[in-house]
Design a protein around this motif. Structure first.
Motif, PDB file in Angstrom:
ATOM      1  N   ALA A 141       4.653  29.578 -12.510  1.00 25.48           N
ATOM      2  CA  ALA A 141       5.887  29.885 -13.236  1.00 25.48           C
ATOM      3  C   ALA A 141       6.782  28.654 -13.231  1.00 25.48           C
ATOM      4  N   SER A 142       7.379  28.361 -14.377  1.00 24.42           N
ATOM      5  CA  SER A 142       8.287  27.221 -14.472  1.00 24.42           C
ATOM      6  C   SER A 142       9.581  27.531 -13.717  1.00 24.42           C
ATOM      7  N   PRO A 143      10.324  26.512 -13.314  1.00 20.71           N
ATOM      8  CA  PRO A 143      11.630  26.756 -12.682  1.00 20.71           C
ATOM      9  C   PRO A 143      12.558  27.567 -13.588  1.00 20.71           C
ATOM     10  N   GLU A 144      12.484  27.337 -14.902  1.00 24.20           N
ATOM     11  CA  GLU A 144      13.325  28.093 -15.843  1.00 24.20           C
ATOM     12  C   GLU A 144      12.951  29.570 -15.832  1.00 24.20           C
ATOM     13  N   LEU A 145      11.649  29.858 -15.780  1.00 21.38           N
ATOM     14  CA  LEU A 145      11.205  31.250 -15.722  1.00 21.38           C
ATOM     15  C   LEU A 145      11.628  31.885 -14.404  1.00 21.38           C
ATOM     16  N   GLN A 146      11.499  31.163 -13.308  1.00 29.40           N
ATOM     17  CA  GLN A 146      11.931  31.690 -12.015  1.00 29.40           C
ATOM     18  C   GLN A 146      13.422  32.019 -12.033  1.00 29.40           C
ATOM     19  N   ASP A 147      14.233  31.157 -12.624  1.00 33.07           N
ATOM     20  CA  ASP A 147      15.672  31.424 -12.742  1.00 33.07           C
ATOM     21  C   ASP A 147      15.931  32.650 -13.606  1.00 33.07           C
ATOM     22  N   TRP A 148      15.193  32.769 -14.731  1.00 34.52           N
ATOM     23  CA  TRP A 148      15.364  33.913 -15.631  1.00 34.52           C
ATOM     24  C   TRP A 148      15.042  35.216 -14.893  1.00 34.52           C
ATOM     25  N   VAL A 149      13.929  35.231 -14.162  1.00 41.84           N
ATOM     26  CA  VAL A 149      13.531  36.426 -13.416  1.00 41.84           C
ATOM     27  C   VAL A 149      14.619  36.795 -12.409  1.00 41.84           C
ATOM     28  N   GLU A 150      15.158  35.829 -11.701  1.00 40.43           N
ATOM     29  CA  GLU A 150      16.219  36.115 -10.726  1.00 40.43           C
ATOM     30  C   GLU A 150      17.454  36.712 -11.394  1.00 40.43           C
ATOM     31  N   GLN A 151      17.833  36.215 -12.553  1.00 41.22           N
ATOM     32  CA  GLN A 151      18.987  36.763 -13.279  1.00 41.22           C
ATOM     33  C   GLN A 151      18.731  38.188 -13.732  1.00 41.22           C
ATOM     34  N   VAL A 152      17.549  38.421 -14.300  1.00 41.83           N
ATOM     35  CA  VAL A 152      17.239  39.734 -14.872  1.00 41.83           C
ATOM     36  C   VAL A 152      17.001  40.779 -13.787  1.00 41.83           C
ATOM     37  N   ARG A 153      16.333  40.389 -12.694  1.00 35.94           N
ATOM     38  CA  ARG A 153      15.976  41.372 -11.666  1.00 35.94           C
ATOM     39  C   ARG A 153      17.197  41.967 -10.963  1.00 35.94           C
ATOM     40  N   SER A 154      18.350  41.338 -11.066  1.00 37.97           N
ATOM     41  CA  SER A 154      19.546  41.881 -10.409  1.00 37.97           C
ATOM     42  C   SER A 154      19.961  43.223 -11.016  1.00 37.97           C
ATOM     43  N   SER A 155      19.559  43.485 -12.273  1.00 35.19           N
ATOM     44  CA  SER A 155      19.950  44.744 -12.897  1.00 35.19           C
ATOM     45  C   SER A 155      18.790  45.489 -13.555  1.00 35.19           C
ATOM     46  N   THR A 156      17.592  44.912 -13.506  1.00 41.16           N
ATOM     47  CA  THR A 156      16.457  45.481 -14.228  1.00 41.16           C
ATOM     48  C   THR A 156      15.187  45.367 -13.394  1.00 41.16           C
ATOM     49  N   GLN A 157      14.423  46.462 -13.317  1.00 48.06           N
ATOM     50  CA  GLN A 157      13.129  46.403 -12.643  1.00 48.06           C
ATOM     51  C   GLN A 157      12.135  45.665 -13.531  1.00 48.06           C
ATOM     52  N   LEU A 158      11.267  44.874 -12.915  1.00 47.02           N
ATOM     53  CA  LEU A 158      10.297  44.080 -13.654  1.00 47.02           C
ATOM     54  C   LEU A 158       8.890  44.304 -13.117  1.00 47.02           C
ATOM     55  N   CYS A 159       7.910  44.276 -14.025  1.00 49.03           N
ATOM     56  CA  CYS A 159       6.506  44.374 -13.638  1.00 49.03           C
ATOM     57  C   CYS A 159       5.677  43.603 -14.660  1.00 49.03           C
ATOM     58  N   LEU A 160       4.677  42.886 -14.191  1.00 46.76           N
ATOM     59  CA  LEU A 160       3.774  42.157 -15.067  1.00 46.76           C
ATOM     60  C   LEU A 160       2.552  43.012 -15.372  1.00 46.76           C
ATOM     61  N   VAL A 161       2.144  43.040 -16.643  1.00 45.40           N
ATOM     62  CA  VAL A 161       0.914  43.728 -17.050  1.00 45.40           C
ATOM     63  C   VAL A 161       0.182  42.785 -17.993  1.00 45.40           C
ATOM     64  N   SER A 162      -0.993  42.325 -17.552  1.00 43.75           N
ATOM     65  CA  SER A 162      -1.743  41.320 -18.302  1.00 43.75           C
ATOM     66  C   SER A 162      -3.146  41.798 -18.639  1.00 43.75           C
ATOM     67  N   ASN A 163      -3.627  41.385 -19.796  1.00 48.07           N
ATOM     68  CA  ASN A 163      -5.022  41.627 -20.144  1.00 48.07           C
ATOM     69  C   ASN A 163      -5.952  40.673 -19.400  1.00 48.07           C
ATOM     70  N   ASN A 164      -5.415  39.603 -18.885  1.00 47.17           N
ATOM     71  CA  ASN A 164      -6.191  38.587 -18.196  1.00 47.17           C
ATOM     72  C   ASN A 164      -6.835  39.197 -16.936  1.00 47.17           C
TER      73      ASN A 164
END
Length: 179
Positions: free
Chosen positions: A49-72
């Motif tokens: 994950a890029s530093p920008e993505l890590q920052d985005w996740v930290e901002q969003v997770r404060s008010s929103t639950q997150l989960c990754l779902v990949s076909n990979n």
């Protein structure tokens, strides 16, 4: 449901997932996000994950639950990205199959209508999310710089076919501007 309904995202974000702000998420009353990984969060062959993505996740997770779902299917790659972001994940989802997305919703303990399905593909992410009654969000793919000069034939075909089937994927104005 018609093909138009199944392929029409509820929201189109111009640019990458990083333009999906907490304010936009709150505006639509979303309590959770199911996130595609390949070309939604990271370029296809990138394993971190890029530093920008890590920052985005930290901002969003404060008010929103997150989960990754990949076909990979790569546990080392998808698991590594998920662990670097400290997020739960499911791989081998075979979207538009709904099974692993349902598991993610169960893990979040949220009804589908309060969760956004975020991805860069119409016939996997948007179709699966719409089949479950989720709020679907289409973002532009994040493409590795080495591939950026080439066209993106699968996505171009999906957009072309979805428009023939009645969905409006490339409107003159995007459905939301960054706020």
């Amino acid at each position: 449901m018609t093909w138009n309904d199944l392929l029409q995202p509820n929201l189109i974000i111009s640019g990458s997932v990083l333009n999906l702000t907490p304010a936009i998420i709150q505006q639509y009353g979303l309590q959770g996000l199911v996130l595609d990984v390949d070309e939604t969060l990271v370029p296809l062959r990138v394993g971190l994950a890029s530093p920008e993505l890590q920052d985005w996740v930290e901002q969003v997770r404060s008010s929103t639950q997150l989960c990754l779902v990949s076909n990979n299917l790569s546990e080392s790659r998808i698991g590594g990205i998920a662990r670097s972001l400290n997020l739960p994940y499911y791989l081998g989802a075979a979207k538009p199959s709904r099974r692993k997305i349902r598991a993610a919703l169960t893990g979040m303990n949220l009804p589908a209508e309060q969760v956004g399905m975020v991805g860069d593909r119409l016939f996997t992410d948007v179709l699966a999310g719409n089949r479950l009654g989720m709020f679907t969000i289409l973002v532009d793919p994040i493409i590795h710089p080495d591939v950026a000069l080439r066209s993106h034939p699968v996505r171009n075909f999906e957009v072309w076919l979805s428009e023939i089937l009645g969905a409006t994927i490339t409107p003159k104005e995007r459905k939301v501007n960054k706020t």
